[in-house]
Design a protein around this motif. Structure first.
Motif, short mmCIF file in Angstrom:
data_model
loop_
_atom_site.label_atom_id
_atom_site.label_comp_id
_atom_site.label_asym_id
_atom_site.label_seq_id
_atom_site.Cartn_x
_atom_site.Cartn_y
_atom_site.Cartn_z
N GLY A 149 -28.90 3.45 -23.17
CA GLY A 149 -27.61 3.08 -23.74
C GLY A 149 -27.04 1.84 -23.07
O GLY A 149 -27.75 1.03 -22.47
N ARG A 150 -25.71 1.73 -23.15
CA ARG A 150 -25.05 0.53 -22.61
C ARG A 150 -23.73 0.93 -21.98
O ARG A 150 -22.93 1.65 -22.57
N HIS A 151 -23.49 0.45 -20.76
CA HIS A 151 -22.17 0.50 -20.15
C HIS A 151 -21.66 -0.94 -20.10
O HIS A 151 -22.38 -1.84 -19.64
N SER A 152 -20.44 -1.15 -20.56
CA SER A 152 -19.92 -2.52 -20.63
C SER A 152 -18.44 -2.54 -20.31
O SER A 152 -17.75 -1.50 -20.30
N GLY A 153 -17.94 -3.71 -20.04
CA GLY A 153 -16.53 -3.90 -19.76
C GLY A 153 -16.17 -5.37 -19.77
O GLY A 153 -17.04 -6.24 -19.96
N GLY A 154 -14.89 -5.65 -19.59
CA GLY A 154 -14.45 -7.04 -19.64
C GLY A 154 -13.37 -7.32 -18.62
O GLY A 154 -12.67 -6.42 -18.15
N ILE A 155 -13.24 -8.60 -18.27
CA ILE A 155 -12.17 -9.07 -17.38
C ILE A 155 -11.28 -9.98 -18.20
O ILE A 155 -11.77 -10.92 -18.86
N TYR A 156 -9.98 -9.73 -18.19
CA TYR A 156 -9.03 -10.49 -19.01
C TYR A 156 -7.90 -11.09 -18.19
O TYR A 156 -7.07 -11.82 -18.72
N SER A 157 -7.86 -10.78 -16.89
CA SER A 157 -6.83 -11.32 -16.01
C SER A 157 -7.51 -12.08 -14.89
O SER A 157 -8.46 -11.59 -14.26
N TRP A 158 -7.02 -13.31 -14.63
CA TRP A 158 -7.70 -14.20 -13.70
C TRP A 158 -6.74 -14.77 -12.67
O TRP A 158 -5.56 -15.02 -12.96
N THR A 159 -7.27 -14.99 -11.47
CA THR A 159 -6.54 -15.70 -10.42
C THR A 159 -7.09 -17.12 -10.35
O THR A 159 -8.29 -17.33 -10.21
N LYS A 160 -6.18 -18.11 -10.44
CA LYS A 160 -6.58 -19.51 -10.50
C LYS A 160 -6.35 -20.17 -9.15
O LYS A 160 -5.30 -20.02 -8.53
N SER A 161 -7.35 -20.93 -8.68
CA SER A 161 -7.23 -21.74 -7.47
C SER A 161 -7.91 -23.07 -7.76
O SER A 161 -9.14 -23.16 -7.75
N GLY A 162 -7.11 -24.08 -8.06
CA GLY A 162 -7.68 -25.36 -8.48
C GLY A 162 -8.38 -25.16 -9.81
O GLY A 162 -7.77 -24.71 -10.79
N ASP A 163 -9.68 -25.51 -9.87
CA ASP A 163 -10.43 -25.30 -11.11
C ASP A 163 -11.33 -24.07 -11.02
O ASP A 163 -12.29 -23.93 -11.77
N HIS A 164 -11.01 -23.15 -10.08
CA HIS A 164 -11.77 -21.91 -9.93
C HIS A 164 -10.96 -20.74 -10.47
O HIS A 164 -9.75 -20.63 -10.23
#
Length: 496
Positions: free
Chosen positions: A87-102
Motif C-alpha cells: 500500500g501507500r503511506h503519504s502526507g504533506g507539508i503546507y507550512s514553511w519557515t523562511k530564511s532568505g531563499d531557504h
C-alpha cells in the motif's frame, strides 16, 4: 505528432488483445520563455529522517524534516512510502519557515496503531514540491532516486514489533437493491457490501458508467464490525431526472482501502476481478426518466482583458457560456505557466437562461511570486454535467472546439520578450517499455514506458496514450514524468 514510432505489447486474458503504445502522440511544440529563464526550479538542500537509523517500534514517532532553496515561496511538499502490504503511506507539508531563499518544514506521525503500521520495510516512493508559480518539481519517483541528496534508502524506514503484514481483504458479499436492478425515478438505489479483513477497512469506492458515458460514483467511510467482517452501505434517491437519465448503468470499479494504506481492486474497467461479482450483479437500469441528452456545446469563451496583456495587480477573468439539455455542474480550466507549472480553477455556480448556462472565474494578479512574467497557454478546458459526463473542449497540445481559436484564452503577464519562432517539433529519440509481455489473468499489471525527447527550445512533457489495434478505442494516461535531463533533452517515464 510522432505517429510512426509505435511499439506493441500483447496482453493475455481470456483472449489475446493487441494494443499499441503511442509514444508521446501529443508532443507539444517546444516553448521557451525568455522572461522566466531566471527562475530556476527549487532545489533540495536537506531531507532528514528521524530516527536517523530508520528503526522504529510501535508508539515511537517518525518525522521527516526538509529544506529547499527556492527563488519563490514553496506551497506544499508531498511524500509517500510503499508499505509492507504494497500500500501507500503519504502526507504533506503546507507550512514553511523562511530564511532568505531557504524554506524548511517537517511532518511527523506517531506509530500508535499496529493495524496501520505493520512490521516491515517502508520504502520511499515519491517526494515532490510545488511552488507558488504552480510548478511541481520531483525529487523522487517510483523505482528511482532523482536527487543526489536523497541517497538510496536515506528516507526508508523499518517498523518492528508490530503485526505481520496482513493478507488483502476479501469480498464476502455485494448486494444491489432493488435486487432486479430495475429502478424508476424517486426510487432508492443502494449497494451493501461485506468484506473479511484482518485489519480495519478505511473506505470503499464504487462507480458506474452512465448512459451518457459519464460516471456516477460514491464511497463508504463508516463500517460495522463483526469479528473480522466489515459491512457498510451507500444509497441514492433518484429524484432528479437530469442526473439519472434512462438507460443502463454498468459497474465500472469497486475497490477497498484498509488502514495499512493498501487498496484492493475487486472490479475495474472492462473486467471483473472477484467471482462474487457475477457479471451484471451490480448493474442497474433506470426507466421513465429523460432520454440520454447530447453533450454540452460551447457557445462562448471570453478572456478579459481581450488582448491577453496583463500586469501585476490587474484582474484576469474568463467568462463562458454552454448550451446543454441538462444542468452544468462544473467547469475546469488550466494554463501552463512560464515555469512549466499549472494555474487552474473551476466554475461551480451558473446562471441559466433557457438551455444556456453562463459562468465566470477571475483572479487578481497581486503576487509576483505566483504570476511570473511570461506566456500562459491554455492547457485544458472541460465541463461536467449533472449526468456525470465530462466533455473536453481543450486538452494538452490540441484544441477540440472551433470556438476556442488558437491562443484565444492565452495571456501574457508583464513585459514578455518573445522567443524566436519555434517551428520544429520535438523529437522522440528513444522509446522502450518493460515488461514486454504481460498476463492479466490474475489481475491488473503495470507497464512502464520510458522515452527520451529532445527539442532545441524545450519541450513540454509528452502525453502517453494507449490505442487498440482492433478497435478505435484509446485510453489516455496523462503526462509522462521527466525523471532526468532537461526540457531540451529529457528522459520521461509513464505507467500504463
Amino acid at each position: 505528432m510522432v505517429s510512426d514510432l509505435v511499439s506493441k505489447v500483447r496482453i493475455r486474458e481470456r483472449f489475446v488483445v493487441a494494443i499499441t503504445l503511442f509514444a508521446a502522440i501529443m508532443l507539444p511544440l517546444g516553448a521557451s520563455n525568455v522572461a522566466a529563464e531566471g527562475l530556476p526550479a527549487p532545489s533540495l538542500v536537506e531531507a532528514v529522517l528521524s530516527p536517523t537509523d530508520g528503526q522504529l517500534e510501535l508508539d515511537e514517532t517518525l518525522s521527516v524534516s526538509v529544506t529547499f532553496q527556492s527563488d519563490v515561496p514553496i506551497s506544499s511538499m508531498y511524500i509517500s512510502w510503499t508499505t509492507p502490504t504494497g500500500g501507500r503511506h503519504s502526507g504533506g507539508i503546507y507550512s514553511w519557515t523562511k530564511s532568505g531563499d531557504h524554506y524548511s518544514g517537517s511532518i511527523k506521525w506517531t506509530l500508535s496503531e499496529p493495524d496501520s503500521w505493520p512490521s516491515g520495510q517502508y520504502s520511499l516512493e515519491a517526494l515532490s514540491v510545488t511552488d507558488t508559480t504552480g510548478r511541481t518539481t520531483y525529487f523522487a519517483g517510483p523505482g528511482q532516486i532523482h536527487d543526489p541528496r536523497l541517497a538510496p534508502d536515506s528516507l526508508d524506514f523499518t517498523v518492528t514489533n508490530s503485526i505481520a503484514p496482513p493478507a488483502p481483504p476479501s469480498l464476502v458479499e455485494a448486494v444491489l437493491s432493488p435486487t432486479d436492478g430495475q429502478l424508476e425515478l424517486d426510487e432508492t438505489l443502494s449497494a451493501s457490501v461485506t468484506f473479511q479483513s484482518d485489519v480495519p477497512i478505511s473506505s470503499m469506492y464504487i462507480s458506474w458508467t452512465t448512459p451518457t458515458g459519464g460516471r456516477h460514483s460514491g464511497g463508504i467511510y463508516s463500517w460495522t464490525k463483526s469479528g473480522d467482517h466489515y459491512s457498510g452501505s451507500i444509497k441514492w434517491t433518484l429524484s432528479e431526472p437530469d442526473s439519472w437519465p434512462s438507460g443502463q448503468y454498468s459497474l465500472e470499479a469497486l475497490s477497498v482501502t484498509d488502514t495499512t494504506g493498501r487498496t484492493t481492486y475487486f472490479a475495474g474497467p472492462g473486467q471483473i476481478h472477484d467471482p462474487r461479482l457475477a457479471p451484471d450483479s451490480l448493474d442497474f437500469t433506470v426507466t421513465n426518466s429523460i432520454a440520454p441528452p447530447a453533450p454540452p456545446s460551447l457557445v462562448e469563451a471570453v478572456l478579459s482583458p481581450t488582448d491577453g496583456q496583463l500586469e501585476l495587480d490587474e484582474t484576469l477573468s474568463v467568462s463562458v457560456t454552454f448550451q446543454s439539455d441538462v444542468p452544468i455542474s462544473s467547469m475546469y480550466i488550466s494554463w501552463t505557466t512560464p515555469t512549466g507549472g499549472r494555474h487552474s480553477g473551476g466554475i461551480y455556480s451558473w446562471t441559466k437562461s433557457g438551455d444556456h448556462y453562463s459562468g465566470s472565474i477571475k483572479w487578481t494578479l497581486s503576487e509576483p511570486d505566483s504570476w511570473p512574467s511570461g506566456q500562459y497557454s491554455l492547457e485544458a478546458l472541460s465541463v461536467t454535467d449533472t449526468t456525470g459526463r465530462t466533455t473536453y473542449f481543450a486538452g494538452p497540445g490540441q484544441i477540440h472546439d472551433p470556438r476556442l481559436a488558437p491562443d484565444s484564452l492565452d495571456f501574457t503577464v508583464g513585459t514578455f520578450v518573445s522567443p524566436p519562432t519555434d517551428t520544429a517539433a520535438p523529437v522522440l529519440q528513444e522509446f522502450d517499455y518493460t515488461p514486454t509481455a504481460i498476463d492479466v489473468a490474475d489481475g491488473p499489471q503495470e507497464v512502464v514506458v520510458t522515452a527520451r525527447v529532445t527539442d532545441a527550445t524545450g519541450a513540454a512533457a509528452p502525453t502517453l496514450i494507449l490505442s487498440s489495434d482492433d478497435t478505435t478505442q484509446t485510453l489516455g494516461f496523462g503526462e509522462m514524468t521527466r525523471i532526468s535531463g532537461t526540457a531540451q533533452d529529457g528522459i520521461y517515464q509513464g505507467t500504463v
